[in-house]
Write an enzyme that holds these catalytic residues in place. Sequence first.
Site, mmCIF file in Angstrom:
data_model
loop_
_atom_site.group_PDB
_atom_site.id
_atom_site.type_symbol
_atom_site.label_atom_id
_atom_site.label_comp_id
_atom_site.label_asym_id
_atom_site.label_seq_id
_atom_site.Cartn_x
_atom_site.Cartn_y
_atom_site.Cartn_z
ATOM 1 N N ASN A 83 2.427 25.545 -35.846
ATOM 2 C CA ASN A 83 2.860 24.556 -34.847
ATOM 3 C C ASN A 83 4.280 24.811 -34.322
ATOM 4 O O ASN A 83 4.536 24.694 -33.126
ATOM 5 C CB ASN A 83 2.790 23.140 -35.435
ATOM 6 C CG ASN A 83 1.369 22.743 -35.779
ATOM 7 O OD1 ASN A 83 0.439 23.482 -35.486
ATOM 8 N ND2 ASN A 83 1.191 21.585 -36.405
ATOM 9 N N LYS B 293 -2.694 9.876 -30.765
ATOM 10 C CA LYS B 293 -2.951 11.033 -31.644
ATOM 11 C C LYS B 293 -3.675 12.109 -30.854
ATOM 12 O O LYS B 293 -3.385 13.302 -30.982
ATOM 13 C CB LYS B 293 -3.764 10.569 -32.860
ATOM 14 C CG LYS B 293 -4.143 11.673 -33.829
ATOM 15 C CD LYS B 293 -3.578 11.466 -35.219
ATOM 16 C CE LYS B 293 -3.670 12.690 -36.106
ATOM 17 N NZ LYS B 293 -4.917 12.784 -36.851
ATOM 18 N N ALA C 182 -3.851 16.958 -45.710
ATOM 19 C CA ALA C 182 -4.613 17.428 -46.872
ATOM 20 C C ALA C 182 -5.391 18.674 -46.481
ATOM 21 O O ALA C 182 -5.749 18.841 -45.319
ATOM 22 C CB ALA C 182 -5.586 16.344 -47.338
ATOM 23 N N ASN D 170 -10.699 12.495 -35.513
ATOM 24 C CA ASN D 170 -9.733 12.780 -34.452
ATOM 25 C C ASN D 170 -10.394 12.522 -33.113
ATOM 26 O O ASN D 170 -11.615 12.467 -33.004
ATOM 27 C CB ASN D 170 -9.335 14.265 -34.482
ATOM 28 C CG ASN D 170 -8.185 14.524 -35.423
ATOM 29 O OD1 ASN D 170 -7.366 13.650 -35.686
ATOM 30 N ND2 ASN D 170 -8.116 15.746 -35.922
ATOM 31 N N ASN E 261 -2.688 15.979 -30.323
ATOM 32 C CA ASN E 261 -3.634 17.039 -30.672
ATOM 33 C C ASN E 261 -3.940 17.936 -29.468
ATOM 34 O O ASN E 261 -4.075 19.145 -29.607
ATOM 35 C CB ASN E 261 -4.941 16.458 -31.223
ATOM 36 C CG ASN E 261 -4.792 15.908 -32.636
ATOM 37 O OD1 ASN E 261 -5.373 14.897 -32.988
ATOM 38 N ND2 ASN E 261 -3.998 16.565 -33.467
ATOM 39 N N GLY F 186 -14.915 16.631 -46.606
ATOM 40 C CA GLY F 186 -13.799 17.494 -46.201
ATOM 41 C C GLY F 186 -12.516 17.026 -46.878
ATOM 42 O O GLY F 186 -12.549 16.231 -47.833
HETATM 43 O O1 KPL Z 1 -3.135 16.510 -36.406
HETATM 44 C C1 KPL Z 1 -2.800 17.662 -36.388
HETATM 45 C C2 KPL Z 1 -3.835 18.675 -36.626
HETATM 46 O O2 KPL Z 1 -3.552 19.726 -37.170
HETATM 47 O O3 KPL Z 1 -4.990 18.391 -36.264
HETATM 48 C C3 KPL Z 1 -1.382 18.036 -36.032
HETATM 49 C C4 KPL Z 1 -0.598 16.784 -35.731
HETATM 50 C C5 KPL Z 1 -1.367 18.937 -34.838
HETATM 51 C C6 KPL Z 1 -0.650 18.662 -37.172
HETATM 52 O O4 KPL Z 1 -1.032 19.953 -37.451
#
Ligand code: KPL
Length: 306
Positions: A201, A183, A127, A102, A187, A10
């Site tokens: 956002n 994080k 990215a 994440n 999210n 990815g």
């Molecule tokens: O980490 C992000 C994501 O898009 O997953 C944020 C911080 C919300 C930025 O778009």
Amino acid sequence: MTTHWILGPGAIGRLLAHSLAPLVDVAVIGRRALPSRQVLTTPEGDVRVQHLTSLTAEQLVADTPAPPAFVHITTKAMAAEAALSSIASALPPSTPLVLWQNGFYAQPRITQTWPGPVLCATTTQGAYLTGDDGVVHAGRGPTFVGDLDNQHAGLAASLAVLLSEAGLTASAVNDIRSRLWQKLAVNAAINPLVALHGVRNGELRGDAYSGRVVAVVREVAAILAKEGVVPPNGGEGEAAWLELVWQVVENTANNKASMLQDVEAKRLTERGAILGPLIERAERHGLRCEVLKGLDRELAQVEVGF
Ligand code: KPL
């Protein structure tokens, strides 16, 4: 030269491959092989072409290659364990893994089951992919590396040095667990709402959504307090979490969040890795989390259509 395998081609996986390739041997592993000619567009708009080794997991396993120094797992959170299983027979059990997911789903599970060192990385590098042969490095940001049990500080430090040499500024830390939860909190406050409503956002600041952001953060702050995760930036309670979330909304106002990109591409979202651990902890601590559960239900409903 040492070898780094990057499992999951990815956007972050390919950015990592382009960045590391001048310094170490790199192989990108996916469900299908990519063209070897790969193009990176830098945040400054420069275009760089490199030839990267790209293999399927089956090809890699059949080749019985020399063991790598590191395996970076850069898949989506819910796919990390299956991806690791697909190449595990080619790996000595002592191989260090680096998890770039994440949320807080894959990290504790793989840390518990993999016999070798497991580092976790959290990054704010931006990215996105432009096809099978292209990735755009949209924005720079720091990367933090550490392990959940703080037993591999030396390994994390050596990886952070290599990543920094590769142009991805990184630091080894002894509080990666808190950083992953921070994080995740951001999210949870941003991604489900923008994904469900199809907005960038920055639109969360408007009257239509800001109250819903506050309601999510209220639940998240209560859950993380029970989990012993310290509020960010030396602040206190809900206010500190809210400040962090609004800061990220401001900094990423024009972004299409990853979960919105998933919904638009009709891919399963990371709700299980972002909302799942929060809901599970809330239930464990006897806390109500109706807002989080509602978002999870709504996303599940959207995913049924994929
Ligand atoms: O980490 C992000 C994501 O898009 O997953 C944020 C911080 C919300 C930025 O778009």
